[in-house]
Scaffold this motif. Sequence first.
Motif, PDB file in Angstrom:
ATOM      1  N   ARG A 154      11.368  -6.736  56.305  1.00 63.21           N
ATOM      2  CA  ARG A 154      12.275  -6.581  55.148  1.00 63.21           C
ATOM      3  C   ARG A 154      13.558  -5.695  55.574  1.00 63.21           C
ATOM      4  O   ARG A 154      14.870  -6.096  55.173  1.00 63.21           O
ATOM      5  CB  ARG A 154      11.370  -5.725  54.124  1.00 63.21           C
ATOM      6  CG  ARG A 154      12.116  -5.390  52.934  1.00 63.21           C
ATOM      7  CD  ARG A 154      11.980  -6.831  51.950  1.00 63.21           C
ATOM      8  NE  ARG A 154      12.701  -6.542  50.582  1.00 63.21           N
ATOM      9  CZ  ARG A 154      13.769  -7.068  50.255  1.00 63.21           C
ATOM     10  NH1 ARG A 154      14.524  -7.680  50.917  1.00 63.21           N
ATOM     11  NH2 ARG A 154      14.353  -6.601  48.929  1.00 63.21           N
ATOM     12  N   ALA A 200      -0.219  -4.994  59.300  1.00 65.00           N
ATOM     13  CA  ALA A 200       0.422  -6.154  58.533  1.00 65.00           C
ATOM     14  C   ALA A 200       1.587  -5.498  57.552  1.00 65.00           C
ATOM     15  O   ALA A 200       2.512  -6.243  57.623  1.00 65.00           O
ATOM     16  CB  ALA A 200      -0.419  -6.766  57.725  1.00 65.00           C
ATOM     17  N   ARG A 201       1.220  -4.595  56.910  1.00 63.67           N
ATOM     18  CA  ARG A 201       1.957  -3.842  55.887  1.00 63.67           C
ATOM     19  C   ARG A 201       3.304  -3.382  56.923  1.00 63.67           C
ATOM     20  O   ARG A 201       4.632  -3.485  56.345  1.00 63.67           O
ATOM     21  CB  ARG A 201       1.260  -2.730  55.350  1.00 63.67           C
ATOM     22  CG  ARG A 201       2.531  -1.799  54.122  1.00 63.67           C
ATOM     23  CD  ARG A 201       2.530  -2.757  52.903  1.00 63.67           C
ATOM     24  NE  ARG A 201       3.296  -1.872  51.875  1.00 63.67           N
ATOM     25  CZ  ARG A 201       4.330  -2.380  51.501  1.00 63.67           C
ATOM     26  NH1 ARG A 201       4.307  -3.695  51.164  1.00 63.67           N
ATOM     27  NH2 ARG A 201       4.958  -1.664  50.323  1.00 63.67           N
ATOM     28  N   TYR A 202       2.993  -2.705  58.024  1.00 67.37           N
ATOM     29  CA  TYR A 202       4.241  -2.105  58.604  1.00 67.37           C
ATOM     30  C   TYR A 202       5.022  -3.369  59.297  1.00 67.37           C
ATOM     31  O   TYR A 202       6.542  -3.049  59.207  1.00 67.37           O
ATOM     32  CB  TYR A 202       3.744  -1.311  59.860  1.00 67.37           C
ATOM     33  CG  TYR A 202       4.502  -0.844  60.810  1.00 67.37           C
ATOM     34  CD1 TYR A 202       5.397   0.287  60.398  1.00 67.37           C
ATOM     35  CD2 TYR A 202       4.725  -1.250  62.061  1.00 67.37           C
ATOM     36  CE1 TYR A 202       6.174   0.656  61.230  1.00 67.37           C
ATOM     37  CE2 TYR A 202       5.531  -0.762  63.059  1.00 67.37           C
ATOM     38  CZ  TYR A 202       6.501   0.192  62.553  1.00 67.37           C
ATOM     39  OH  TYR A 202       7.363   0.888  63.704  1.00 67.37           O
ATOM     40  N   ALA A 261      -4.720  -4.102  58.403  1.00 66.75           N
ATOM     41  CA  ALA A 261      -4.112  -4.154  57.081  1.00 66.75           C
ATOM     42  C   ALA A 261      -2.902  -3.233  57.091  1.00 66.75           C
ATOM     43  O   ALA A 261      -1.673  -3.758  56.762  1.00 66.75           O
ATOM     44  CB  ALA A 261      -4.940  -3.608  55.848  1.00 66.75           C
ATOM     45  N   LEU A 262      -2.846  -1.962  57.742  1.00 70.59           N
ATOM     46  CA  LEU A 262      -1.553  -1.450  57.791  1.00 70.59           C
ATOM     47  C   LEU A 262      -0.823  -1.788  58.693  1.00 70.59           C
ATOM     48  O   LEU A 262       0.409  -1.643  58.344  1.00 70.59           O
ATOM     49  CB  LEU A 262      -1.943   0.063  58.262  1.00 70.59           C
ATOM     50  CG  LEU A 262      -2.929   1.082  57.256  1.00 70.59           C
ATOM     51  CD1 LEU A 262      -3.622   2.272  57.942  1.00 70.59           C
ATOM     52  CD2 LEU A 262      -1.804   1.325  56.084  1.00 70.59           C
ATOM     53  N   TYR A 317       5.522  -6.241  57.683  1.00 70.29           N
ATOM     54  CA  TYR A 317       6.310  -6.828  56.730  1.00 70.29           C
ATOM     55  C   TYR A 317       7.516  -5.643  56.216  1.00 70.29           C
ATOM     56  O   TYR A 317       8.606  -6.139  56.045  1.00 70.29           O
ATOM     57  CB  TYR A 317       5.392  -6.677  55.556  1.00 70.29           C
ATOM     58  CG  TYR A 317       6.259  -6.837  54.308  1.00 70.29           C
ATOM     59  CD1 TYR A 317       6.714  -8.027  53.737  1.00 70.29           C
ATOM     60  CD2 TYR A 317       6.357  -5.772  53.312  1.00 70.29           C
ATOM     61  CE1 TYR A 317       7.479  -8.177  52.732  1.00 70.29           C
ATOM     62  CE2 TYR A 317       7.087  -5.974  52.026  1.00 70.29           C
ATOM     63  CZ  TYR A 317       7.700  -7.271  51.504  1.00 70.29           C
ATOM     64  OH  TYR A 317       8.366  -7.130  50.519  1.00 70.29           O
ATOM     65  N   LEU A 318       7.262  -4.588  56.414  1.00 68.86           N
ATOM     66  CA  LEU A 318       8.480  -3.489  55.847  1.00 68.86           C
ATOM     67  C   LEU A 318       9.394  -3.537  57.061  1.00 68.86           C
ATOM     68  O   LEU A 318      10.595  -3.586  56.734  1.00 68.86           O
ATOM     69  CB  LEU A 318       7.879  -2.239  55.722  1.00 68.86           C
ATOM     70  CG  LEU A 318       6.911  -1.720  54.666  1.00 68.86           C
ATOM     71  CD1 LEU A 318       6.239  -0.682  54.834  1.00 68.86           C
ATOM     72  CD2 LEU A 318       7.602  -1.863  53.337  1.00 68.86           C
ATOM     73  N   GLU A 348       8.541   4.040  52.213  1.00 69.97           N
ATOM     74  CA  GLU A 348       7.287   3.148  52.433  1.00 69.97           C
ATOM     75  C   GLU A 348       7.064   3.118  53.893  1.00 69.97           C
ATOM     76  O   GLU A 348       5.989   3.164  54.436  1.00 69.97           O
ATOM     77  CB  GLU A 348       7.328   1.748  51.909  1.00 69.97           C
ATOM     78  CG  GLU A 348       7.467   1.691  50.329  1.00 69.97           C
ATOM     79  CD  GLU A 348       7.449   0.322  49.805  1.00 69.97           C
ATOM     80  OE1 GLU A 348       6.568  -0.428  50.297  1.00 69.97           O
ATOM     81  OE2 GLU A 348       8.681  -0.239  49.364  1.00 69.97           O
ATOM     82  N   CYS A 399       3.631   4.601  55.621  1.00 65.05           N
ATOM     83  CA  CYS A 399       2.753   3.464  56.361  1.00 65.05           C
ATOM     84  C   CYS A 399       2.513   4.255  57.878  1.00 65.05           C
ATOM     85  O   CYS A 399       1.428   3.952  58.190  1.00 65.05           O
ATOM     86  CB  CYS A 399       3.437   1.874  56.364  1.00 65.05           C
ATOM     87  SG  CYS A 399       2.401   0.907  57.181  1.00 65.05           S
TER      88      CYS A 399
END
Length: 93
Positions: A76, A68-70, A65-66, A72-73, A32, A36
């Motif tokens: 994690r 924010a996803r990055y 948006a990307l 988050y990953l 992921e 990303c």
Amino acid sequence: MVQAAQKPQTLLSSRIPRDTEHERYHPELEEELKECLFCLRRNEMMFDLETDTDLIEQRIYERQALLARYRYLLSRARELGLHTVLQKYQPLG
């Protein structure tokens, strides 16, 4: 005669902390992160090519948006203690 539950034998001394990162490894998380970063690079390239103001705005929102996803990953991976993954996919500058 009932046998007591035996501990799994290991060659490592119990006094030396084990590096258990490989036991926690999540290949799907790394995939992921790769995807990303690929999308972020593609977004940057497409942003540079856009001439229409609406499409430029769309690329800006897509990048947010990307990112924010990055983030988050990465968080994690930090939670899971995946130091190798974190070193491989350093935060974007």
